[in-house]
Design a protein around this motif. Sequence first.
Motif, PDB file in Angstrom:
ATOM      1  N   ASN A  32      -4.062   0.637 125.901  1.00 58.02           N
ATOM      2  CA  ASN A  32      -3.160  -0.504 126.089  1.00 58.02           C
ATOM      3  C   ASN A  32      -3.744  -1.535 127.053  1.00 58.02           C
ATOM      4  OD1 ASN A  32      -1.261   0.527 124.338  1.00 58.02           O
ATOM      5  ND2 ASN A  32       0.072   1.352 125.933  1.00 58.02           N
ATOM      6  N   LYS A  33      -4.403  -1.075 128.085  1.00 56.55           N
ATOM      7  CA  LYS A  33      -4.930  -2.002 129.089  1.00 56.55           C
ATOM      8  C   LYS A  33      -6.014  -2.913 128.525  1.00 56.55           C
ATOM      9  CE  LYS A  33      -8.271   1.350 130.954  1.00 56.55           C
ATOM     10  NZ  LYS A  33      -8.654   2.129 132.170  1.00 56.55           N
ATOM     11  N   ALA A  34      -6.612  -2.537 127.396  1.00 54.15           N
ATOM     12  CA  ALA A  34      -7.661  -3.370 126.804  1.00 54.15           C
ATOM     13  C   ALA A  34      -7.125  -4.690 126.282  1.00 54.15           C
ATOM     14  CB  ALA A  34      -8.348  -2.605 125.670  1.00 54.15           C
ATOM     15  N   PHE A  35      -5.820  -4.775 126.064  1.00 52.36           N
ATOM     16  CA  PHE A  35      -5.228  -5.999 125.519  1.00 52.36           C
ATOM     17  C   PHE A  35      -4.929  -7.036 126.600  1.00 52.36           C
ATOM     18  CE2 PHE A  35      -4.320  -2.718 122.404  1.00 52.36           C
ATOM     19  CZ  PHE A  35      -4.620  -3.347 121.212  1.00 52.36           C
ATOM     20  N   PHE A  36      -5.266  -6.715 127.839  1.00 47.55           N
ATOM     21  CA  PHE A  36      -4.937  -7.625 128.941  1.00 47.55           C
ATOM     22  C   PHE A  36      -6.177  -7.800 129.826  1.00 47.55           C
ATOM     23  CE2 PHE A  36      -1.278  -5.130 127.659  1.00 47.55           C
ATOM     24  CZ  PHE A  36      -0.344  -6.095 127.368  1.00 47.55           C
ATOM     25  N   ARG A  37      -7.052  -8.704 129.412  1.00 43.17           N
ATOM     26  CA  ARG A  37      -8.263  -8.936 130.200  1.00 43.17           C
ATOM     27  C   ARG A  37      -8.048 -10.132 131.118  1.00 43.17           C
ATOM     28  NH1 ARG A  37     -13.547 -11.097 130.264  1.00 43.17           N
ATOM     29  NH2 ARG A  37     -13.020 -12.582 128.608  1.00 43.17           N
ATOM     30  N   LYS A  38      -8.465 -11.317 130.698  1.00 45.99           N
ATOM     31  CA  LYS A  38      -8.301 -12.515 131.514  1.00 45.99           C
ATOM     32  C   LYS A  38      -7.315 -13.508 130.911  1.00 45.99           C
ATOM     33  CE  LYS A  38     -12.835 -12.663 133.816  1.00 45.99           C
ATOM     34  NZ  LYS A  38     -14.039 -13.494 134.026  1.00 45.99           N
ATOM     35  N   GLY A  39      -7.484 -13.797 129.627  1.00 46.47           N
ATOM     36  CA  GLY A  39      -6.617 -14.777 128.987  1.00 46.47           C
ATOM     37  C   GLY A  39      -6.852 -16.193 129.467  1.00 46.47           C
ATOM     38  N   GLU A  40      -8.033 -16.462 129.979  1.00 43.61           N
ATOM     39  CA  GLU A  40      -8.338 -17.778 130.545  1.00 43.61           C
ATOM     40  C   GLU A  40      -8.884 -18.725 129.485  1.00 43.61           C
ATOM     41  OE1 GLU A  40     -11.084 -17.099 133.705  1.00 43.61           O
ATOM     42  OE2 GLU A  40      -9.597 -16.157 135.021  1.00 43.61           O
ATOM     43  N   VAL A  41      -8.802 -20.003 129.786  1.00 40.98           N
ATOM     44  CA  VAL A  41      -9.426 -21.031 128.961  1.00 40.98           C
ATOM     45  C   VAL A  41     -10.727 -21.450 129.640  1.00 40.98           C
ATOM     46  CG1 VAL A  41      -9.212 -23.342 127.973  1.00 40.98           C
ATOM     47  CG2 VAL A  41      -7.189 -21.858 128.136  1.00 40.98           C
ATOM     48  N   GLY A  42     -11.834 -21.343 128.918  1.00 38.93           N
ATOM     49  CA  GLY A  42     -13.121 -21.761 129.459  1.00 38.93           C
ATOM     50  C   GLY A  42     -13.981 -20.636 129.989  1.00 38.93           C
TER      51      GLY A  42
END
Length: 338
Positions: A295-305
């Motif tokens: 589950n934790k693999a689905f939440f890395r950074k989610g950043e733009v750029g």
Amino acid sequence: MENDQTRATITTAAATTGKEADHDDCHDLLIASLPKEKGWSSHQLYLYQGFWCPSVYIREEMAAQHFQARQKDIVLAINPKSGTTWLKALAFSILHRQHYTPSQNSPLLTSNPHALVPNLFLFQGFVDQDLNSNNAHSTRLLATHLPYHALPPSIKSLAIGCRIVYLCRNPYDTFISAWHFFTKASDSLEPLSLNDAFDMYCRGIFGYGPFWDHMLGYWKESSERPQKVLFLKYEDLKDNPILHMKRLAEFMGVPFSIEEENEGLIEEISRLCSINNLRELDVNKTGKFFPHFENKAFFRKGEVGDWVNYLTPEMVARLDKVIQEKMVGFGLTFKTSL
């Protein structure tokens, strides 16, 4: 796409007997006939109906073609690693906000978003939203990675007219997110090098890709049928989540009221569904919803750029050229930074 000879072989085999074993034989015949390439998180990707797909999903995608959409259905369509988890969390919270308080009893506090919004090919066995209910007046929320042309006919039917929400992320960040996820989060294969993965991505060999066909398919439909296909951009949602959450709610048929806006409900939902918040919930720190991914693999950074930390100038130039050659003239542009 499978050729005429293969289709004839499969049809003949299927007509010979109605036994389940022969359906398996037909499936195997189809797989054997398809072009294949090394996979990102599976041993092989196969070119099925014009998009690349692991063999394990082809049977499910074939079965999903029989899905019977209803007018009130809402389908979330997303290219892999383009914000699927985030969009599921937002859409679920917006649709069901009358039943749950974001900070107190939201199912997101105890369930991974993927457990709350099923993928299309899982709908037959999914009961939480009663997707097989005979209640034609209920709103069913489900998700898919399928490109538009490969959606079940009932979803695309103008007569039924269910709604589709597409979330598009710029190809540079999509690639980096996919590389981290599929080559580092998977426990099934040796990881691909950045260079090898990038070469495959630029050649279109990417799950449910080529990425340009996936994006343009929904982009064209949103231009022709904006009342039925909402095209959102990941970067716009990051830059101004409140504005685009209001767009999403209105499109889904559950617009926020003035009272809800004044009470700060939109901001509450936005905070609940942010990657930073979801990442810290116990349910998303441990366990697996999908067999090969924690589950934790689905939440890395989610950043733009974030792509600037990985792609060389030569790689950027190559991807720029691919985008120019494949997508020029359609009016779809991308933000690569905020």
